[in-house]
Design a protein around this motif. Structure first.
Motif, short mmCIF file in Angstrom:
data_model
loop_
_atom_site.label_atom_id
_atom_site.label_comp_id
_atom_site.label_asym_id
_atom_site.label_seq_id
_atom_site.Cartn_x
_atom_site.Cartn_y
_atom_site.Cartn_z
N ASP A 316 0.82 -1.10 0.01
CA ASP A 316 0.02 0.09 -0.13
C ASP A 316 0.74 1.04 0.16
O ASP A 316 0.48 2.30 -0.59
N ASP A 317 1.96 1.45 0.62
CA ASP A 317 2.84 2.45 0.90
C ASP A 317 3.38 2.64 -0.63
O ASP A 317 3.56 3.98 -1.11
N LEU A 320 0.89 4.09 -2.96
CA LEU A 320 0.55 5.55 -2.37
C LEU A 320 1.55 6.49 -3.08
O LEU A 320 1.17 7.64 -3.67
N ASP A 335 -4.94 13.81 0.77
CA ASP A 335 -4.09 12.43 1.00
C ASP A 335 -5.52 11.46 1.11
O ASP A 335 -5.10 10.34 0.75
N LEU A 338 -6.25 10.09 -2.65
CA LEU A 338 -5.14 9.28 -2.72
C LEU A 338 -5.18 7.98 -2.39
O LEU A 338 -5.13 6.85 -3.02
N ARG A 339 -5.54 7.85 -1.19
CA ARG A 339 -5.75 6.51 -0.26
C ARG A 339 -6.80 5.89 -0.76
O ARG A 339 -7.04 4.57 -0.88
N VAL A 342 -5.98 4.28 -3.97
CA VAL A 342 -4.86 3.16 -3.68
C VAL A 342 -5.85 1.76 -3.16
O VAL A 342 -5.67 0.62 -3.51
#
Length: 655
Positions: A316-317, A320, A335, A338-339, A342
């Motif tokens: 996930d990181d 992102l 943010d 964006l999450r 993702v």
């Protein structure tokens, strides 16, 4: 231009010019010894009047080093280069040969005039002919046939590199991306390490295999690895490799020479190959003497040891970071936005970049949609690639108001939506993914007769979640060949993972059923197919739904592995009346249409929709308003399809 300088050789300070002069001076000296060319030698000066070669590494030095040429072979190359670059070469060769008809370089002249001669220089396995540096005009007359320098080699000596024209159409250049996620970066390093250890040139690096991911991602890894080794990367499809051994050998030698000259590595894309093409590919790879990487979705069966590197799965990181980097110059996404992207999409980096480019093009022309909505749409469009050939895509248009179900069924459907929507929060932020580890996929079974609303319910849920709905007919996926069913299912899930589409597996009865008593290998394999499907459903990031008309036939052991089971009962009369009211559009011209009378037809929602639509077409054809008599005619047609008969009680009072 000075009179001593030859075109394209770089002038008097060129190593190539100096080498050509030195070799021609030897030809003149040989002519003088035989008494044939004193005037020619005199006109061109004494053999000792040479320009020293520069100290830097030149294309000529590189050619000698790369192919391991002896001093005699180097001078033979210079002699053939002189034939192309120095207009006096023809006369000087004729003078040295003592025959005006031989105004060109020959092997016999080279043996007589050049230093340290050896016969092996022109054998087929020696560098000059093996790598097609020098070619014989007539291979049946070895010593007196004209020697020609290959055009590609000539341009290399003149420091004008390019891909050999004979490879155009087969190969394409693949360039590395500007950046790679950390896990991709490590994988590219592993590819590069193998090539660095073995070096470049004839007899060097092994074949490396990159698997998993999609084709473009594998190519980007290989291109990055090649760049870190100082190599360009060219790509070729295994389907373009000749099956004829002689033709394949010519292509292999041509490419190997090209790889050494550029220098470059080759990526061979191996897809679903037939037996002959697979054998041709293995033969081509086995004879490779330069860096080669094979790209395939699955590891290729081979008896030879081979280094394999898999395209990593981004966490996930990393996902992102990929999205944030791609949209840095495109749009200002929060943010949280964006999450959400993702959490929904698992797209390779190059696809995320493509989505960002699409948003960049559309954003200036959009008045209503913001960057986040455009990014979501772009993600959906990119995720659809490859799905259409695996299932039927339904553009979600239905809402909750279109469903006529009991409250308890509707509540379960909304709960399923919540499980899908809140997965990022519960799994990642609240840590349930770390503690549970397995069985995190959202799975459901929709059970009910045909036309009771199973597909419509899935469409409503897809619309609520902003996802695509793909209907996969399991009867088309199941294969009688052992192993093919799992292969087909894997393609569906692997492709769907990109966008987390809502998957509706129709006709689950084709695969499910009472767990059979294992009598032979096919029975045992049928159970494995069911287990594989459930395993992939449980691991799927999106929502996977099975539909069945025969819930009672399903093994309870399988049912326990499905998180939600929703029954779609046959609609009661008041529910059928409500379906009729929702099916008939408000703008349709109606006359004396009574939904309560129509509800006496004992048919499910799917048949109700068919009857309403057919009746509308009959009315339109007559140029009249839609009336009960049109519905009666349409109902008779639908009942014929269902192999049933209309009863007087069902149509009493219609007309």
């Amino acid at each position: 231009m000075e009179k001593d300088e030859q075109p394209g050789t770089g002038g008097d300070d060129s190593a190539l010019t100096a080498g050509i002069r030195r070799v021609l001076a030897r030809v003149d000296a040989h002519a003088a010894r035989t008494g044939q060319g004193r005037s020619t030698a005199a006109r061109n000066g004494p053999a000792t009047a040479l320009t020293p070669a520069p100290a830097r590494t030149t294309p000529l030095d590189a050619l000698v080093a790369l192919f391991g040429l002896t001093p005699f072979e180097r001078d033979l190359v210079l002699l053939t280069a002189a034939d192309e670059l120095d207009p006096t070469t023809a006369a000087r060769c004729a003078a040295a040969a003592g025959d005006p008809r031989r105004a060109y370089p020959t092997f016999s002249l080279a043996l007589a005039a050049l230093g340290e001669p050896h016969w092996s220089a022109l054998t087929p396995v020696a560098p000059l002919r093996r790598w097609r540096i020098v070619e014989l005009e007539d291979e049946t007359r070895l010593t007196v046939s004209r020697l020609r320098l290959d055009e590609r080699v000539l341009h290399f000596l003149l420091d004008s590199p390019y891909l050999d024209a004979r490879l155009h159409g087969r190969l394409r250049r693949t360039t590395p991306p500007d950046t790679l996620p950390p896990s991709y970066d490590l994988a590219a390093n592993r590819l590069a390490e193998g090539w660095r250890e073995d070096g470049r040139g004839p007899g060097g690096p092994p074949v490396v295999e990159v698997t998993g991911g999609d084709q473009r991602s594998r190519a980007e890894l290989a291109a990055t690895a090649a760049a870190r080794c100082g190599l360009r990367l060219y790509t070729m499809s295994a389907e373009d490799l000749p099956t004829d051994p002689a033709e394949r050998d010519r292509l292999a030698r041509l490419w190997q020479r090209e790889a050494i000259l550029l220098p470059a590595a080759l990526l061979v894309e191996a897809g679903d190959l037939d037996r002959d093409q697979r054998a041709a590919t293995e033969a081509f790879l086995a004879g490779s003497a330069v860096p080669v990487v094979v790209s395939s979705e699955d590891p290729l069966p081979t008896g030879r040891p081979r280094t394999r590197v898999a395209v990593p799965r981004l966490d996930d990181d990393e996902q992102l970071a990929v999205w944030a980097d791609a949209f840095t110059d495109v749009a200002d996404l929060a943010d949280g936005e964006l999450r959400s992207l993702v959490a929904q999409f698992r797209l390779p980096p190059h696809v995320v970049r493509s989505a960002a480019a699409a948003v960049s093009r559309r954003l200036p022309h959009e008045d209503e949609a913001d960057a986040a909505e455009l990014a979501w749409r772009a993600g959906l469009e990119e995720a659809r690639v490859g799905m259409d050939e695996l299932g039927r895509r339904i553009e979600p248009r239905a809402g909750w108001h279109d469903l006529v179900l009991h409250d308890r069924q509707t509540a379960v459907l909304r709960e399923i939506v919540a499980h899908v929507r809140q997965r990022p929060t519960v799994h990642q932020e609240w840590g349930f993914a770390a503690t549970l580890r397995r069985g995190l996929g959202v799975t459901a079974l929709f059970a009910g007769g045909s036309g009771t609303g199973k597909t419509l319910a899935a469409e409503v849920m897809a619309d609520e979640l902003g996802l695509d709905l793909f209907v996969v007919d399991l009867s088309q996926v199941v294969s009688k060949y052992i192993g093919e069913t799992e292969k087909n299912l894997r393609r569906v899930f692997d492709t769907a993972e990109r966008g987390g589409a809502l998957l509706l597996f129709d006709e689950a009865d084709a695969l499910f059923g009472k767990r059979s008593e294992v009598k032979d290998s096919h029975d045992r394999y049928a159970n494995l197919e069911v287990s594989y499907l459930l395993m992939r459903m449980e691991a799927y990031r999106g929502l996977a739904i099975l539909t069945t008309n025969m819930k009672q036939a399903l093994d309870t052991a399988f049912l326990r592995r499905i998180r939600f089971v929703v029954d779609f009962p046959f609609p009661a009369e008041h529910e059928r009346a409500e379906i009729w009211r929702r099916v008939l559009p408000p703008q349709a011209p109606l006359k004396d249409i009574d939904p309560d009378l129509l509800a006496r037809l004992t048919v499910a929602g799917g048949s109700i929709r068919n009857i309403a639509l057919s009746g509308a077409f009959l009315a339109a054809e007559e140029g009249d308003r839609l009336q009960m008599r049109h519905m009666l005619a349409a109902a008779r047609t639908e009942y014929l399809k269902l192999e049933r008969s209309l009863t007087p009680a069902e149509v009493r009072g219609w007309v």
